[in-house]
Design a protein around this motif. Structure first.
Motif, PDB file in Angstrom:
ATOM      1  N   LYS A  98      45.382 -55.752  13.829  1.00  0.00           N
ATOM      2  CA  LYS A  98      45.259 -57.023  14.548  1.00  0.00           C
ATOM      3  C   LYS A  98      45.815 -56.901  15.954  1.00  0.00           C
ATOM      4  O   LYS A  98      46.709 -56.116  16.222  1.00  0.00           O
ATOM      5  CB  LYS A  98      45.990 -58.123  13.779  1.00  0.00           C
ATOM      6  N   MET A  99      45.251 -57.704  16.831  1.00  0.00           N
ATOM      7  CA  MET A  99      45.687 -57.725  18.226  1.00  0.00           C
ATOM      8  C   MET A  99      47.098 -58.315  18.273  1.00  0.00           C
ATOM      9  O   MET A  99      47.327 -59.422  17.772  1.00  0.00           O
ATOM     10  CB  MET A  99      44.707 -58.567  19.054  1.00  0.00           C
ATOM     11  N   LYS A 129      45.526 -63.745  24.358  1.00  0.00           N
ATOM     12  CA  LYS A 129      44.625 -64.815  23.920  1.00  0.00           C
ATOM     13  C   LYS A 129      44.107 -64.583  22.509  1.00  0.00           C
ATOM     14  O   LYS A 129      43.891 -65.531  21.762  1.00  0.00           O
ATOM     15  CB  LYS A 129      43.457 -64.897  24.900  1.00  0.00           C
ATOM     16  N   TYR A 130      43.900 -63.332  22.141  1.00  0.00           N
ATOM     17  CA  TYR A 130      43.330 -63.000  20.836  1.00  0.00           C
ATOM     18  C   TYR A 130      44.367 -62.487  19.841  1.00  0.00           C
ATOM     19  O   TYR A 130      44.025 -61.834  18.863  1.00  0.00           O
ATOM     20  CB  TYR A 130      42.197 -61.984  21.011  1.00  0.00           C
ATOM     21  N   ASP A 189      37.082 -57.634  15.485  1.00  0.00           N
ATOM     22  CA  ASP A 189      36.483 -58.940  15.748  1.00  0.00           C
ATOM     23  C   ASP A 189      36.673 -59.400  17.196  1.00  0.00           C
ATOM     24  O   ASP A 189      36.245 -60.495  17.563  1.00  0.00           O
ATOM     25  CB  ASP A 189      37.078 -59.987  14.795  1.00  0.00           C
ATOM     26  N   LEU A 190      37.304 -58.573  18.012  1.00  0.00           N
ATOM     27  CA  LEU A 190      37.492 -58.928  19.422  1.00  0.00           C
ATOM     28  C   LEU A 190      36.132 -59.022  20.113  1.00  0.00           C
ATOM     29  O   LEU A 190      35.222 -58.236  19.813  1.00  0.00           O
ATOM     30  CB  LEU A 190      38.342 -57.876  20.137  1.00  0.00           C
ATOM     31  N   ALA A 228      38.541 -46.934  20.317  1.00  0.00           N
ATOM     32  CA  ALA A 228      37.643 -46.626  19.202  1.00  0.00           C
ATOM     33  C   ALA A 228      36.739 -47.816  18.887  1.00  0.00           C
ATOM     34  O   ALA A 228      35.529 -47.661  18.690  1.00  0.00           O
ATOM     35  CB  ALA A 228      38.442 -46.226  17.971  1.00  0.00           C
ATOM     36  N   VAL A 229      37.314 -49.012  18.862  1.00  0.00           N
ATOM     37  CA  VAL A 229      36.518 -50.219  18.587  1.00  0.00           C
ATOM     38  C   VAL A 229      35.484 -50.416  19.700  1.00  0.00           C
ATOM     39  O   VAL A 229      34.334 -50.758  19.432  1.00  0.00           O
ATOM     40  CB  VAL A 229      37.419 -51.466  18.439  1.00  0.00           C
ATOM     41  N   TYR A 230      35.887 -50.182  20.937  1.00  0.00           N
ATOM     42  CA  TYR A 230      34.959 -50.290  22.066  1.00  0.00           C
ATOM     43  C   TYR A 230      33.766 -49.342  21.874  1.00  0.00           C
ATOM     44  O   TYR A 230      32.615 -49.749  22.023  1.00  0.00           O
ATOM     45  CB  TYR A 230      35.698 -49.979  23.374  1.00  0.00           C
TER      46      TYR A 230
END
Length: 71
Positions: free
Chosen positions: A19-20, A24-25, A32-33, A57-59
């Protein structure tokens, strides 16, 4: 070979559940970003350390249309 597969599986699960930790997130899973937020990081620079590696990695996963892997 089994050790490598297990390590990859554990890393993928960690990425899918991380999790971030700020902003803001805060509290939202990294996967889920919003893509625009990840693009912003790619332009400004990802944070140092494990979080930066995970965001990168998510990017890459989203950039290549592979987010279905997390469903």
């Amino acid at each position: 070979m089994t050790k490598l597969i297990q390590t990859d599986k554990e890393a993928f699960i960690a990425l899918a559940t991380a999790k971030m930790p700020f902003g803001k997130y805060k509290g939202l899973r990294l996967v889920d970003l919003p893509e625009r937020y990840l693009v912003w990081f790619s332009q400004k620079g990802f944070p140092e350390g494990k979080l930066g590696e995970m965001l990168r990695a998510v990017y890459e996963i989203k950039l290549n249309g592979l987010e279905y892997l997390f469903r």
